[in-house]
Design an enzyme around this catalytic site. Structure first.
Site, PDB file in Angstrom:
ATOM      1  N   LYS A  65      86.870  69.176   7.748  1.00 37.93           N
ATOM      2  CA  LYS A  65      85.229  69.969   7.625  1.00 37.93           C
ATOM      3  C   LYS A  65      85.260  71.122   6.843  1.00 37.93           C
ATOM      4  O   LYS A  65      86.623  71.671   6.419  1.00 37.93           O
ATOM      5  CB  LYS A  65      84.899  70.637   9.103  1.00 37.93           C
ATOM      6  N   ASP A  80      75.771  69.161   6.250  1.00 36.04           N
ATOM      7  CA  ASP A  80      75.799  69.911   7.511  1.00 36.04           C
ATOM      8  C   ASP A  80      74.821  70.903   7.580  1.00 36.04           C
ATOM      9  O   ASP A  80      73.970  70.961   6.630  1.00 36.04           O
ATOM     10  CB  ASP A  80      77.230  70.457   8.079  1.00 36.04           C
TER      11      ASP A  80
HETATM   12  P1  NDP Z   1      69.868  72.026   9.340  1.00 33.42           P
HETATM   13  O1  NDP Z   1      70.503  72.841   8.319  1.00 33.42           O
HETATM   14  O2  NDP Z   1      69.204  70.539   8.530  1.00 33.42           O
HETATM   15  O3  NDP Z   1      69.322  72.316  10.371  1.00 33.42           O
HETATM   16  C1  NDP Z   1      69.670  73.382  11.171  1.00 33.42           C
HETATM   17  C2  NDP Z   1      68.469  73.766  12.146  1.00 33.42           C
HETATM   18  O4  NDP Z   1      69.486  74.565  13.342  1.00 33.42           O
HETATM   19  C3  NDP Z   1      67.584  74.647  11.529  1.00 33.42           C
HETATM   20  O5  NDP Z   1      66.377  74.448  12.116  1.00 33.42           O
HETATM   21  C4  NDP Z   1      68.323  76.067  11.714  1.00 33.42           C
HETATM   22  O6  NDP Z   1      67.090  76.886  11.975  1.00 33.42           O
HETATM   23  C5  NDP Z   1      68.844  75.844  13.231  1.00 33.42           C
HETATM   24  N1  NDP Z   1      69.749  76.766  13.384  1.00 33.42           N
HETATM   25  C6  NDP Z   1      70.866  77.053  12.565  1.00 33.42           C
HETATM   26  N2  NDP Z   1      71.755  78.108  12.976  1.00 33.42           N
HETATM   27  C7  NDP Z   1      71.109  78.452  13.953  1.00 33.42           C
HETATM   28  C8  NDP Z   1      71.280  79.502  15.158  1.00 33.42           C
HETATM   29  N3  NDP Z   1      72.293  80.489  15.002  1.00 33.42           N
HETATM   30  N4  NDP Z   1      70.309  79.625  16.073  1.00 33.42           N
HETATM   31  C9  NDP Z   1      69.439  79.085  16.223  1.00 33.42           C
HETATM   32  N5  NDP Z   1      69.132  78.052  15.380  1.00 33.42           N
HETATM   33  C10 NDP Z   1      69.766  77.806  14.437  1.00 33.42           C
HETATM   34  O7  NDP Z   1      71.452  71.087   9.670  1.00 33.42           O
HETATM   35  P2  NDP Z   1      71.583  69.698  10.530  1.00 33.42           P
HETATM   36  O8  NDP Z   1      70.209  69.289  11.118  1.00 33.42           O
HETATM   37  O9  NDP Z   1      72.236  68.808   9.585  1.00 33.42           O
HETATM   38  O10 NDP Z   1      72.433  70.051  11.766  1.00 33.42           O
HETATM   39  C11 NDP Z   1      72.363  70.574  13.104  1.00 33.42           C
HETATM   40  C12 NDP Z   1      73.256  70.401  13.838  1.00 33.42           C
HETATM   41  O11 NDP Z   1      73.691  69.080  13.920  1.00 33.42           O
HETATM   42  C13 NDP Z   1      74.724  71.354  13.650  1.00 33.42           C
HETATM   43  O12 NDP Z   1      75.265  71.431  14.760  1.00 33.42           O
HETATM   44  C14 NDP Z   1      75.563  70.251  12.832  1.00 33.42           C
HETATM   45  O13 NDP Z   1      76.819  70.397  12.884  1.00 33.42           O
HETATM   46  C15 NDP Z   1      75.123  68.976  13.798  1.00 33.42           C
HETATM   47  N6  NDP Z   1      75.202  67.533  12.906  1.00 33.42           N
HETATM   48  C16 NDP Z   1      74.704  67.545  11.879  1.00 33.42           C
HETATM   49  C17 NDP Z   1      74.906  66.130  11.209  1.00 33.42           C
HETATM   50  C18 NDP Z   1      74.173  65.578   9.912  1.00 33.42           C
HETATM   51  O14 NDP Z   1      74.402  64.438   9.539  1.00 33.42           O
HETATM   52  N7  NDP Z   1      73.494  66.556   9.402  1.00 33.42           N
HETATM   53  C19 NDP Z   1      75.958  65.019  11.576  1.00 33.42           C
HETATM   54  C20 NDP Z   1      76.488  65.543  12.984  1.00 33.42           C
HETATM   55  C21 NDP Z   1      76.150  66.763  13.709  1.00 33.42           C
HETATM   56  P3  NDP Z   1      67.230  78.128  10.562  1.00 33.42           P
HETATM   57  O15 NDP Z   1      66.416  77.513   9.719  1.00 33.42           O
HETATM   58  O16 NDP Z   1      66.457  79.393  11.381  1.00 33.42           O
HETATM   59  O17 NDP Z   1      68.529  78.558  10.410  1.00 33.42           O
END
Ligand code: NDP
Length: 448
Positions: A128, A168
């Site tokens: 990562k 991510d």
């Molecule tokens: P994105 O950047 O597309 O979206 C992240 C979302 O989570 C946004 O809505 C963001 O809101 C919100 N968010 C981020 N940080 C916080 C916080 N501290 N408190 C509240 N909301 C928060 O990321 P992904 O959808 O790709 O990833 C989301 C999760 O899924 C992560 O944990 C990631 O590790 C996991 N994941 C992702 C994969 C992938 O293929 N993309 C694979 C496996 C797991 P804001 O815009 O306000 O920051």
């Protein structure tokens, strides 16, 4: 728990060697807590010090990332790559760009990635990386300059048979494109060094949708164990990024009703359900206009819960899909009290240990992240296969493979939980099934 006398010293060593890295400690503790029965059955793992080795990344890279904004001001960020374990294949795992990124966050993610990747049954090790850079509010040109600077250091450490990053939080198609372009320029080769690439330059169908779709497929398998399906189920989803968006899409396809989405500022509650038309608005809002979820409430006249998470909303199934530790012990109480009986983790480590304790005690269906969200990396594995074969599978073919992988991930967790005396405890099952695969490979490869 049995075997604690074997794992406690390892946990203490991790805490001592990685001071203050609380998220990493949390992820290690969760896995170690599950492994007591495995270590009793397999003393060879103890003798070969597999656990002591598995908690120490094979390589840690930390570097300076200087870049200039549109006004010519200079900024310095910190970049990282943790190459955790390569027993099953080249390092594989995403890059996160977010101001909260630290070594602790990336080590917890890299550690979990090792077991997750093992569960997919594809030949991938775990890693990562990322940076404490905040893409929010930056112009496309600023993001490009940052990505190019980041890659100017990282390129020497990665490669299609060495380490293959992906997206991510904060790293989507735009960022992957900028980094891939810079890698190609520096190395003078067009190879599959990233996954999540654009469809017309080496990407795979369904990669964008994979984590959300996969999480719903996993949850569907959990429901099947109780003779149920998603038809008519009320679901809450947190976040509004990549994982959340495609979780909603697949839940809609399977007849569920999704009533929430959120971001770091608040939650929208739409009791009528986020149908496909409203979801199209979210995709445009988040992926093109890069706005806030509050605008959904303004557009469709629904409630906006400022500064709140969705866990107080009544639902049958919950899909935490935003970030780590987003369901606290306190959040779990109303969730369970309101009748929620399925939690599938789309995000990584979204439930705190206090929340998980309540899920397990209440015997609800709980799908832990390393199993439930493995669909993203699994489809990255399929993208790598297509790149190596220099051909592209159809959308239907990739989705069918993803579906089959998620069914198999669920089965492995379910069977391991049964075998080790904790039927239905998929968290324990995931930790054990993933660990055994990696441990056996490490044993086979000698002391490395
Ligand atoms: P994105 O950047 O597309 O979206 C992240 C979302 O989570 C946004 O809505 C963001 O809101 C919100 N968010 C981020 N940080 C916080 C916080 N501290 N408190 C509240 N909301 C928060 O990321 P992904 O959808 O790709 O990833 C989301 C999760 O899924 C992560 O944990 C990631 O590790 C996991 N994941 C992702 C994969 C992938 O293929 N993309 C694979 C496996 C797991 P804001 O815009 O306000 O920051």
């Amino acid at each position: 728990m049995a075997g604690n006398n074997l794992t406690q010293p390892i946990y203490e060593q991790v805490s001592k060697r990685n001071p203050g890295e609380v998220e990493f400690h949390q992820a290690v503790m969760e896995v170690l807590d599950s492994l007591g029965p495995v270590l009793q059955k397999h003393p060879e793992y103890v003798d070969a010090k597999i656990l002591e080795r598995i908690v120490e990344p094979e390589r840690q890279i930390i570097f300076r990332v200087p870049w200039q904004d549109d006004k010519g001001n200079i900024h310095i960020n910190r970049g990282f790559r943790f190459e955790f374990n390569s027993a099953l294949g080249p390092y594989k795992g995403g890059l996160r760009f977010h101001p909260t990124v630290t070594a602790s966050i990336l080590k917890f993610l890299g550690f979990e990635q090792v077991f997750k990747n093992a569960l997919t049954t594809l030949p991938m090790g775990g890693g990562k990386g990322g940076a404490d850079f905040d893409p929010k509010g930056k112009s496309d040109n600023e993001v490009m300059r940052f990505c190019q600077s980041f890659m100017t250091e990282l390129f020497r450490h990665v490669g299609p048979s060495t380490d293959i990053p992906a997206g991510d939080i904060g790293v989507g198609g735009r960022e992957i494109g900028f980094m891939f372009g810079q890698y190609k320029r520096l190395c003078n080769e067009f190879t599959g060094v990233f996954t999540g690439k654009g469809l017309n330059w080496g990407g795979s169908f369904i990669r964008t949708e994979a984590t959300g779709y996969g999480c719903v497929y996993f949850a569907e398998e959990m429901l099947k164990t109780r003779g149920e399906n998603f038809e008519g189920k009320v679901c809450t989803v947190s976040g509004s990024g990549n994982v959340s968006q495609y979780t909603v899409e697949k839940l809609n396809q399977l007849g569920a009703k999704v009533v929430s989405l959120s971001d770091s500022n608040g939650t929208i509650y739409d009791p009528g359900g986020i149908n496909d038309e409203k979801l199209a608005f979210v995709l445009d809002l988040k992926n093109v206009r890069r706005g806030r979820i509050r605008e959904y409430a303004e557009q469709f006249g629904v409630e906006y819960l400022k500064g709140r998470r969705p866990w107080g909303i009544k639902c049958d199934c919950a899909f935490p899909s935003a970030t780590q530790n987003e369901i606290s012990g306190q959040d779990a109480k109303p969730l369970l009290k309101n009748g929620c009986y399925l939690v599938a983790e789309g995000a990584n480590m979204p439930s705190t240990p206090e929340a998980i304790e309540q899920f397990i005690a209440n015997k609800i269906l709980f799908g832990p992240a390393k199993a439930a969200n493995a669909g993203g990396v699994a489809t990255s594995g399929l993208e790598m296969s297509q790149n190596s074969l220099r051909l592209s599978w159809t959308r239907e073919e990739v989705e069918e493979r993803l579906h089959n992988i998620m069914v198999s991930v669920h089965k492995q967790c379910y069977d391991a939980a049964e075998e080790y005396g904790q039927p239905g405890n998929l968290m324990m099952g995931a930790n054990i099934a993933g660990f055994v695969k990696v441990a056996d490979a490490m044993l086979g490869q000698g002391l490395v």
